[in-house]
Motif scaffolding. Structure first.
Motif, PDB file in Angstrom:
ATOM      1  N   SER A 136     -17.001  11.525 -53.055  1.00 29.08           N
ATOM      2  CA  SER A 136     -16.588  12.934 -53.130  1.00 29.08           C
ATOM      3  C   SER A 136     -16.198  13.314 -54.552  1.00 29.08           C
ATOM      4  CB  SER A 136     -15.434  13.207 -52.163  1.00 29.08           C
ATOM      5  OG  SER A 136     -14.294  12.441 -52.497  1.00 29.08           O
ATOM      6  N   GLU A 137     -15.567  12.387 -55.282  1.00 29.53           N
ATOM      7  CA  GLU A 137     -15.216  12.670 -56.677  1.00 29.53           C
ATOM      8  C   GLU A 137     -16.467  12.797 -57.540  1.00 29.53           C
ATOM      9  OE1 GLU A 137     -12.252  13.367 -57.984  1.00 29.53           O
ATOM     10  OE2 GLU A 137     -11.377  13.246 -55.975  1.00 29.53           O
ATOM     11  N   LEU A 138     -17.464  11.965 -57.288  1.00 26.55           N
ATOM     12  CA  LEU A 138     -18.728  12.079 -58.017  1.00 26.55           C
ATOM     13  C   LEU A 138     -19.416  13.406 -57.730  1.00 26.55           C
ATOM     14  CD1 LEU A 138     -20.261   8.502 -57.755  1.00 26.55           C
ATOM     15  CD2 LEU A 138     -19.787   9.756 -59.863  1.00 26.55           C
ATOM     16  N   TYR A 139     -19.393  13.820 -56.466  1.00 21.92           N
ATOM     17  CA  TYR A 139     -20.013  15.097 -56.128  1.00 21.92           C
ATOM     18  C   TYR A 139     -19.349  16.243 -56.894  1.00 21.92           C
ATOM     19  CZ  TYR A 139     -21.899  18.992 -53.440  1.00 21.92           C
ATOM     20  OH  TYR A 139     -22.523  20.157 -53.093  1.00 21.92           O
ATOM     21  N   ARG A 140     -18.017  16.231 -56.952  1.00 18.41           N
ATOM     22  CA  ARG A 140     -17.299  17.280 -57.674  1.00 18.41           C
ATOM     23  C   ARG A 140     -17.641  17.286 -59.160  1.00 18.41           C
ATOM     24  NH1 ARG A 140     -13.340  17.086 -53.501  1.00 18.41           N
ATOM     25  NH2 ARG A 140     -12.343  15.141 -54.122  1.00 18.41           N
ATOM     26  N   GLU A 141     -17.863  16.103 -59.702  1.00 16.95           N
ATOM     27  CA  GLU A 141     -18.202  16.003 -61.120  1.00 16.95           C
ATOM     28  C   GLU A 141     -19.623  16.483 -61.414  1.00 16.95           C
ATOM     29  OE1 GLU A 141     -18.186  14.969 -65.220  1.00 16.95           O
ATOM     30  OE2 GLU A 141     -16.482  15.092 -63.832  1.00 16.95           O
ATOM     31  N   LEU A 142     -20.560  16.233 -60.491  1.00 12.84           N
ATOM     32  CA  LEU A 142     -21.981  16.399 -60.798  1.00 12.84           C
ATOM     33  C   LEU A 142     -22.619  17.667 -60.241  1.00 12.84           C
ATOM     34  CD1 LEU A 142     -23.152  12.719 -60.110  1.00 12.84           C
ATOM     35  CD2 LEU A 142     -22.611  13.741 -62.336  1.00 12.84           C
ATOM     36  N   TYR A 143     -22.059  18.251 -59.165  1.00 11.09           N
ATOM     37  CA  TYR A 143     -22.822  19.273 -58.440  1.00 11.09           C
ATOM     38  C   TYR A 143     -23.121  20.506 -59.269  1.00 11.09           C
ATOM     39  CZ  TYR A 143     -18.981  22.573 -57.565  1.00 11.09           C
ATOM     40  OH  TYR A 143     -17.989  23.502 -57.710  1.00 11.09           O
ATOM     41  N   ALA A 144     -22.294  20.825 -60.262  1.00 14.44           N
ATOM     42  CA  ALA A 144     -22.528  22.016 -61.080  1.00 14.44           C
ATOM     43  C   ALA A 144     -23.644  21.807 -62.099  1.00 14.44           C
ATOM     44  CB  ALA A 144     -21.240  22.417 -61.797  1.00 14.44           C
ATOM     45  N   PHE A 145     -24.051  20.559 -62.300  1.00 12.93           N
ATOM     46  CA  PHE A 145     -25.024  20.250 -63.351  1.00 12.93           C
ATOM     47  C   PHE A 145     -26.353  19.750 -62.816  1.00 12.93           C
ATOM     48  CE2 PHE A 145     -20.718  19.554 -64.901  1.00 12.93           C
ATOM     49  CZ  PHE A 145     -20.709  20.313 -66.074  1.00 12.93           C
TER      50      PHE A 145
ATOM     51  N   GLN B  19     -10.951   9.756 -62.244  1.00 11.17           N
ATOM     52  CA  GLN B  19     -11.323  10.801 -63.200  1.00 11.17           C
ATOM     53  C   GLN B  19     -12.183  10.222 -64.330  1.00 11.17           C
ATOM     54  OE1 GLN B  19      -8.108  10.097 -62.231  1.00 11.17           O
ATOM     55  NE2 GLN B  19      -6.867  11.962 -62.088  1.00 11.17           N
ATOM     56  N   LYS B  20     -11.759   9.087 -64.872  1.00 12.41           N
ATOM     57  CA  LYS B  20     -12.523   8.482 -65.963  1.00 12.41           C
ATOM     58  C   LYS B  20     -13.843   7.919 -65.454  1.00 12.41           C
ATOM     59  CE  LYS B  20     -11.394   8.471 -69.495  1.00 12.41           C
ATOM     60  NZ  LYS B  20     -11.709   9.403 -70.603  1.00 12.41           N
ATOM     61  N   PHE B  21     -13.843   7.324 -64.282  1.00 11.70           N
ATOM     62  CA  PHE B  21     -15.074   6.788 -63.686  1.00 11.70           C
ATOM     63  C   PHE B  21     -16.149   7.860 -63.567  1.00 11.70           C
ATOM     64  CE2 PHE B  21     -17.161   6.689 -59.434  1.00 11.70           C
ATOM     65  CZ  PHE B  21     -18.135   5.744 -59.704  1.00 11.70           C
ATOM     66  N   THR B  22     -15.809   9.033 -63.063  1.00 13.12           N
ATOM     67  CA  THR B  22     -16.825  10.086 -62.887  1.00 13.12           C
ATOM     68  C   THR B  22     -17.339  10.600 -64.227  1.00 13.12           C
ATOM     69  OG1 THR B  22     -15.112  11.806 -62.662  1.00 13.12           O
ATOM     70  CG2 THR B  22     -15.938  10.791 -60.630  1.00 13.12           C
ATOM     71  N   GLN B  23     -16.473  10.668 -65.239  1.00 14.88           N
ATOM     72  CA  GLN B  23     -16.924  11.060 -66.579  1.00 14.88           C
ATOM     73  C   GLN B  23     -17.924  10.047 -67.129  1.00 14.88           C
ATOM     74  OE1 GLN B  23     -13.478  11.493 -69.088  1.00 14.88           O
ATOM     75  NE2 GLN B  23     -12.483  12.929 -67.690  1.00 14.88           N
ATOM     76  N   GLN B  24     -17.617   8.776 -66.954  1.00 13.83           N
ATOM     77  CA  GLN B  24     -18.511   7.722 -67.437  1.00 13.83           C
ATOM     78  C   GLN B  24     -19.853   7.769 -66.718  1.00 13.83           C
ATOM     79  OE1 GLN B  24     -15.686   4.627 -66.518  1.00 13.83           O
ATOM     80  NE2 GLN B  24     -15.317   4.180 -68.677  1.00 13.83           N
ATOM     81  N   MET B  25     -19.813   7.974 -65.413  1.00 17.38           N
ATOM     82  CA  MET B  25     -21.054   8.070 -64.645  1.00 17.38           C
ATOM     83  C   MET B  25     -21.898   9.241 -65.116  1.00 17.38           C
ATOM     84  SD  MET B  25     -21.413   5.633 -62.290  1.00 17.38           S
ATOM     85  CE  MET B  25     -22.311   6.305 -60.874  1.00 17.38           C
ATOM     86  N   HIS B  26     -21.261  10.373 -65.360  1.00 16.05           N
ATOM     87  CA  HIS B  26     -21.970  11.567 -65.835  1.00 16.05           C
ATOM     88  C   HIS B  26     -22.676  11.261 -67.156  1.00 16.05           C
ATOM     89  CE1 HIS B  26     -21.735  16.256 -65.960  1.00 16.05           C
ATOM     90  NE2 HIS B  26     -22.918  15.818 -66.340  1.00 16.05           N
ATOM     91  N   TYR B  27     -21.994  10.573 -68.042  1.00 18.15           N
ATOM     92  CA  TYR B  27     -22.580  10.220 -69.340  1.00 18.15           C
ATOM     93  C   TYR B  27     -23.775   9.284 -69.164  1.00 18.15           C
ATOM     94  CZ  TYR B  27     -23.015   8.386 -74.076  1.00 18.15           C
ATOM     95  OH  TYR B  27     -23.501   8.015 -75.310  1.00 18.15           O
ATOM     96  N   ILE B  28     -23.640   8.264 -68.331  1.00 19.70           N
ATOM     97  CA  ILE B  28     -24.735   7.315 -68.111  1.00 19.70           C
ATOM     98  C   ILE B  28     -25.960   8.030 -67.551  1.00 19.70           C
ATOM     99  CG2 ILE B  28     -25.454   5.317 -66.722  1.00 19.70           C
ATOM    100  CD1 ILE B  28     -22.507   4.329 -66.952  1.00 19.70           C
ATOM    101  N   ILE B  29     -25.737   8.974 -66.641  1.00 18.87           N
ATOM    102  CA  ILE B  29     -26.845   9.748 -66.077  1.00 18.87           C
ATOM    103  C   ILE B  29     -27.507  10.599 -67.155  1.00 18.87           C
ATOM    104  CG2 ILE B  29     -27.463  11.602 -64.466  1.00 18.87           C
ATOM    105  CD1 ILE B  29     -25.168  10.522 -62.660  1.00 18.87           C
TER     106      ILE B  29
END
Length: 277
Positions: free
Chosen positions: A21-30, A192-202
Motif C-alpha cells: 500500500s505504501e508503494l502504491y501511494r508512492e507510485l500511482y501518480a507517476f 518512507q525511505k524504502f518507497t523513495q528508493q524503489m521509485h528511484y530504481i524504477i
C-alpha cells in the motif's frame, strides 16, 4: 529494456499489505499502477485498478495474460510453497515477454551467517524456513537475464504508523514486556525511505540486487529502547532473547549497488521518523 514510462503498467502483488500500500501511494501518480489483494474488501473491490486474487487458490497466469504488466513488484506474504510456485510462474512470463520483476526479499537469507554484515552478492544461507524459501525464489530469479529482475533485500522496517511501531506502542502502553535480541546487530529502514528508493530504481531502470537498509548498525535492544524513549516512554519491560553468547549480525549493507547519498537513511533518522511524520 527501456525505463518504465508513465504509460507502462506496474502490478503490485499484495497491494493491501503494509509495504504494498505504501508503494502504491508512492507510485500511482507517476505510473499506471495496478494491484492485487487477497482478503475480500469492498473499498478495494470498487477500485478498478485492484484485483482480488489468492495465490494459494488461483494461478497468476490468467491475471498476467489479461493485464500484461511491464513491471511486477512482489510484496506477497503467506504460504511459502504457494509463493515459490507463483514466482516460478512469474519467471516464465518474464522470459516469454521480456518483462521485469522486483522481488521484495529479506536480510533473513543470510541468517546462518552471524559474524559480519552481508553484501549484495555474498553467498546466501539460512537456518530459518522463512529465509530458505526466500533463497529458493532468489535463486530462480538469478538464472534470468539481469535486466529482467531486481532482488530487493530489506532489514527490519520501521517508520511512523508502521506495524512494528504500532506493536511497540501498544506493548509500552500496556506495560507488557517487549521481546528484544540484545546480541543481534542489525540495520533498519523506514517505509518512507524504502518507497523513495524503489521509485528511484524504477526510474533509472537499475538491474540486479539492492540492499535497502541504513549504512550504520545498532544492537536490536538499543534501537527499541531509543525508539521507546523518542515515543515518550521512560519505563521499559524487556524480554531478552539470547541466541548466542556473542554478537550476531543480521544486517544487509550496500557495496556493489550504491544509491545516491540522499536516498540513504541513518539509525538516528529511523528513530526520528518512527515517531513523527
Amino acid at each position: 529494456m527501456s525505463p518504465i514510462k508513465g504509460g507502462q503498467k506496474i502490478l503490485i502483488l499484495g497491494v493491501s499489505g503494509f509495504l504494498g500500500s505504501e508503494l502504491y501511494r508512492e507510485l500511482y501518480a507517476f505510473f499506471d499502477v495496478y494491484g492485487t489483494y487477497r482478503t475480500p474488501d469492498k473499498d478495494l473491490h470498487n477500485n478498478n485498478k485492484f484485483f482480488e486474487w489468492d495465490f494459494e487458490l488461483d494461478s497468476i497466469h490468467f491475471l498476467l495474460s489479461e493485464l500484461q504488466p511491464d513491471l511486477i513488484i512482489s510484496c506477497l506474504k503467506g504460504n511459502f510453497a504457494g509463493q515459490v510456485y507463483t514466482h516460478f510462474e512469474i519467471c516464465e512470463y518474464l522470459e516469454k515477454y521480456n518483462k521485469k520483476l522486483m522481488y521484495i526479499s529479506s536480510a533473513n537469507v543470510f541468517d546462518a551467517f552471524t559474524n559480519y554484515p552481508s553484501y549484495e552478492y555474498d553467498k546466501t544461507l539460512s537456518e530459518s524456513s522463512y529465509g530458505r524459501y526466500k533463497i529458493k525464489i532468489e535463486n530462480r530469479l538469478m538464472r534470468l537475464p539481469n535486466h529482467l529482475y531486481n532482488i530487493i533485500r530489506l532489514p527490519m522496517v520501521y517508520g511512523y504508523n508502521s506495524p512494528k511501531i504500532k506493536e511497540l506502542k501498544l506493548l509500552l502502553e500496556l506495560d507488557e514486556a517487549v521481546e528484544v535480541f540484545p546480541n543481534v546487530v542489525i540495520n533498519a529502514t523506514t517505509h518512507q525511505k524504502f518507497t523513495q528508493q524503489m521509485h528511484y530504481i524504477i526510474n533509472q531502470d537499475l538491474e540486479g540486487i539492492y540492499h535497502l537498509g541504513s549504512r550504520d548498525l545498532i544492537h536490536h535492544k538499543d534501537l527499541i529502547k531509543d525508539i521507546g524513549k523518542a515515543l515518550g516512554y521512560d519505563h521499559f519491560l524487556f524480554k531478552n532473547v539470547y541466541s548466542s553468547n556473542r554478537d550476531r549480525y543480521i544486517a544487509v549493507l550496500p557495496k556493489t549497488h550504491v544509491l545516491p547519498e540522499h536516498l540513504y537513511i541513518s539509525i538516528e533518522d529511523i528513530i526520528y521518523n518512527s515517531v513523527k511524520l
